[in-house]
Design an enzyme around this catalytic site. Structure first.
Site, PDB file in Angstrom:
ATOM      1  N   SER A  44       0.852  -1.381  -0.040  1.00  0.00           N
ATOM      2  CA  SER A  44      -0.075   0.022   0.044  1.00  0.00           C
ATOM      3  C   SER A  44       0.880   1.137   0.089  1.00  0.00           C
ATOM      4  CB  SER A  44      -0.820  -0.092   1.170  1.00  0.00           C
ATOM      5  OG  SER A  44      -1.915   1.009   0.946  1.00  0.00           O
TER       6      SER A  44
ATOM      7  N   ASP B 158      -8.467  -6.310  -5.117  1.00  0.00           N
ATOM      8  CA  ASP B 158      -8.326  -5.009  -4.720  1.00  0.00           C
ATOM      9  C   ASP B 158      -8.641  -3.984  -5.437  1.00  0.00           C
ATOM     10  OD1 ASP B 158      -7.418  -3.121  -3.015  1.00  0.00           O
ATOM     11  OD2 ASP B 158      -5.372  -2.982  -3.645  1.00  0.00           O
TER      12      ASP B 158
ATOM     13  N   HIS C 294      -5.967  -6.591  -1.005  1.00  0.00           N
ATOM     14  CA  HIS C 294      -5.207  -5.648  -0.936  1.00  0.00           C
ATOM     15  C   HIS C 294      -4.045  -6.026   0.093  1.00  0.00           C
ATOM     16  CE1 HIS C 294      -3.769  -1.482  -1.063  1.00  0.00           C
ATOM     17  NE2 HIS C 294      -3.727  -1.399   0.681  1.00  0.00           N
TER      18      HIS C 294
END
Length: 465
Positions: free
Chosen positions: A179, A381, A438
């Site tokens: 991320s 994601d 994710h």
């Protein structure tokens, strides 16, 4: 005094100083050794956790957790793991929800059968100051924190951490994360390379970043196509989301505190159609309705295979576990300036506009410096979709003049397709992880471990069963 005698004395003095330094380091690291975590099953590897003070004057300290390799830790590499946010915990998310050795289950810990410490010594860092158990004595240290400060602090942390654990100094070192670590990881690696030009401290062997934020517009604008292709929004809304107000424009306006009426209208319609009961971090899965956390932070994977069950409210269990006094005592952790440990910091004031500063150029500089880069994407994601990451990696390869060495193909984990992959030159690779969210190691732990092994070994992902 004869010359030979002087040399002998000098050598003895050097050896004595080295021995004293080693003893001092052993004492420092021994103080951080975890005897046993509450509810933990018996294991054969060592764990350490504690603080490294990165600023003596302001008493700013970062908290770490080290899970040594399950077998032969002396011969295995050191891997630093960073979660994103910015402001979310690598201890709570990375170590206790994703790829660490344990996961909370009620009042106990259960083994993660796909823990990454099967392959490496795993070091988890709560960064920047203000995240998790990391702290500063002055609340002003939590204000105006940005990428530059974070990267420098992370570098200082490693320098001082090696003083506690000198046995890792010459070990192969990999930096990994996901991320917003698409900012943290390349920026730290860049500083390490610069530092090495004078001091040659870090044996950096590669970086791996999952569903990373690398270029604001490309990453976030790919969300519209992802929503539409997965049936989450209608044709008219897709048109609005790409022509009237795309997601990067909305975020840019939002960060500046002035969202236009058009963007308000478009995002409102997108929200209605996608609904608040869809986890944007994994669009195929259920959400944890009673979660004590924000829905957008909960990762809720489905069973990976027949007979395997996954707790969709795992982060609730992690929060409860890490807020236990006996757990904090075992971790040598303490709460400073806050009453509760949280997954994502509620005291940190991070410079949100830094998300708009691209790091793909830094990734390119690492590749040119010979540092292997692995970008991977969970294909479920919608927050940082695979389409944006794949586009950025392909564009970077073209800019650097890298030829394709592994054409786009499937890769396997067990007897199933693990995802798709492509490699450029010897230093830039991209892969998707099929069915992953994710947070790839949480939602597809077995496939993530296969990917991790290949990354550490510098090998392409398996093309056969």
């Amino acid at each position: 005094m004869p010359r030979l005698q002087c040399l002998t004395m000098a050598t003895s003095l050097i050896l004595l100083l080295q021995a004293l330094s080693l003893v001092s380091s052993t004492i420092l690291s021994r103080a951080d050794r975890i005897t046993r975590l509450p509810g933990q099953p018996r294991v054969g590897f060592q764990q350490y956790s504690g603080y490294v003070t990165i600023d003596e004057k302001k008493q700013r300290a970062l908290f770490y957790y080290l899970a040594e390799a399950e077998t032969k830790p002396i011969s295995k590499p050191l891997v630093l793991w960073l979660n994103g946010g910015p402001g979310c915990s690598s201890l709570g998310v990375g170590a206790f929800s994703e790829n660490g050795p344990f996961r909370p289950k009620g009042s106990i810990l259960v083994r993660n059968q796909h823990s990454w410490n099967q392959e490496a010594n795993m070091l988890y860092l709560e960064t920047p100051v203000g995240v998790g158990f990391s702290y500063a004595n002055e609340s002003s240290s939590y204000e105006g924190v940005n990428d530059k400060i974070t990267a420098k602090d992370n570098l200082v942390f490693l320098q001082k951490w090696f003083l506690k654990f000198p046995q890792y100094l010459n070990r192969s070192l990999f930096i990994t994360g996901e991320s917003y670590a698409g900012h943290y990881v390349p920026q730290l690696a860049q500083l390490m390379i610069q530092y090495n030009k004078k001091h040659n401290l870090f044996n950096l062997k590669g970086i791996a970043i999952g569903n990373p934020v690398m270029e604001f517009a490309t990453d976030f604008n790919s969300r519209a196509e992802y929503f539409w292709s997965h049936g989450l929004i209608s044709d008219p809304t897709y048109k609005l989301f790409t022509s009237s107000c795309n997601y990067s424009r909305f975020l840019s306006e939002y960060h500046r505190g002035s969202v236009s009426s058009m963007c308000t209208k478009v995002l409102s319609q997108v929200g209605i159609e996608t609904s608040r009961f869809i986890d944007k971090y994994d669009v195929t899965l259920d959400v944890c309705i009673p979660s004590v956390l924000s829905q957008s932070k909960v990762v809720s994977p489905q069973p990976q295979q027949v007979g395997e069950t996954v707790d969709v409210c795992l982060e609730d269990e992690t929060v409860n576990y890490l807020n236990r006094r006996d757990v904090q005592k075992a971790l040598h952790a303490r709460l400073v300036g806050t009453r509760k440990w949280t997954v994502c910091s509620d005291v940190l004031d991070y410079e949100v506009l830094d998300v708009e500063v691209p790091t793909i150029n830094i990734v390119g500089s690492l590749v040119k410096a010979g540092v292997p880069v692995f970008v991977y994407s969970g294909d479920q994601d919608s927050v940082i979709p695979l389409t944006g990451s794949r586009t950025l990696v392909k564009r970077l390869a073209e800019e650097l003049g890298l030829r394709t060495t592994v054409p786009y193909r499937v890769w396997f984990a067990g007897q199933q397709v693990g995802g798709w992959t492509q490699v450029y030159g010897n230093t830039l690779a991209f892969a998707t992880v099929r069915g992953a969210a994710h947070e790839v190691p949480f939602s597809q732990p077995a496939r993530a471990l296969v990917l991790f092994k290949a990354f550490l070994g510098g090998r392409p992902l398996p093309e056969e069963f």
